[in-house]
Design an enzyme around this catalytic site. Structure first.
Site, mmCIF file in Angstrom:
data_model
loop_
_atom_site.group_PDB
_atom_site.id
_atom_site.type_symbol
_atom_site.label_atom_id
_atom_site.label_comp_id
_atom_site.label_asym_id
_atom_site.label_seq_id
_atom_site.Cartn_x
_atom_site.Cartn_y
_atom_site.Cartn_z
ATOM 1 N N ASP A 1 14.047 14.998 35.298
ATOM 2 C CA ASP A 1 13.329 15.471 34.130
ATOM 3 C C ASP A 1 12.211 14.463 33.875
ATOM 4 O OD1 ASP A 1 12.829 17.051 31.772
ATOM 5 O OD2 ASP A 1 13.833 15.485 30.618
ATOM 6 N N ASP B 1 9.996 13.817 30.511
ATOM 7 C CA ASP B 1 10.056 13.139 29.212
ATOM 8 C C ASP B 1 11.488 12.728 28.883
ATOM 9 O OD1 ASP B 1 7.290 13.665 28.854
ATOM 10 O OD2 ASP B 1 7.745 15.650 28.063
#
Length: 188
Positions: A16, A18
């Site tokens: 992922d 952020d």
């Protein structure tokens, strides 16, 4: 269920963005607001040296909500990938989903098989890069990341939470406090 990937030969770390690669300041879309976490480049160097591809899978509802454009996202992504390249790390692919079923505007307001917790981004990358999902790893900072990985057949799931004081096994994922720690745990 066979997802048509039985002949896949590569393995990947799905990351992922952020909250894993960079500090999540909320809808990050400008270079000046992009802050890499300490240890990210070193962790990715270890991943690459171990023969894993690196694939970024990121929900980007800020596009769908009209906070920034796909062009702005692509410009930031190009800059981010270049920062990795300068550290000797190749990002194999970046998958993103701009849709949001409730808060999207215009054509972005829709259900999408790519929006995590759905597995679409991982399945698309696996097909594009010949990735064996059950030999791959996912590192995320939300439960939707964990479910996307599980729904895609990824067995090694790491949930990053900066507030975790200790590593804990959960029902189907391992809790840790950083990407670097996830990589260390996986390769130990």
């Amino acid at each position: 269920m066979d997802k048509g990937l039985t002949k896949a030969s590569s393995k990947a770390f799905f990351l992922d963005r952020d909250g894993v690669i960079n500090v999540d300041h909320g809808y990050v879309h400008k270079i000046k607001d992009f802050e890499f976490f300490p240890g990210v480049f070193e962790a990715c160097q270890i991943i690459a040296q171990a023969g894993f591809k690196i694939v970024i899978v990121t929900n980007q509802a800020g596009i769908g909500r009209g906070y920034y454009t796909e062009q702005e996202f692509n410009e930031l992504t190009s800059w981010m990938v270049e920062q990795f390249e300068q550290q000797g790390v190749s990002i194999s692919e970046v998958q993103f989903c701009p849709h949001h079923a409730e808060s999207g505007i215009g054509h972005y307001k829709q259900e999408c098989s790519h929006r995590k917790p759905n597995p679409g981004m991982l399945l698309t990358a696996a097909k594009n890069l010949n990735i064996c999902l059950n030999q791959s790893v996912l590192v995320g900072d939300k439960y939707s990341d964990m479910y996307a990985g599980a729904n895609a057949g990824v067995e090694a799931l790491f949930y990053v939470n900066k507030n975790e004081l200790e590593v804990k096994e959960s029902d189907f994922f391992t809790r840790c406090h950083s990407l670097h720690q996830a990589v260390t745990l996986f390769f130990d």
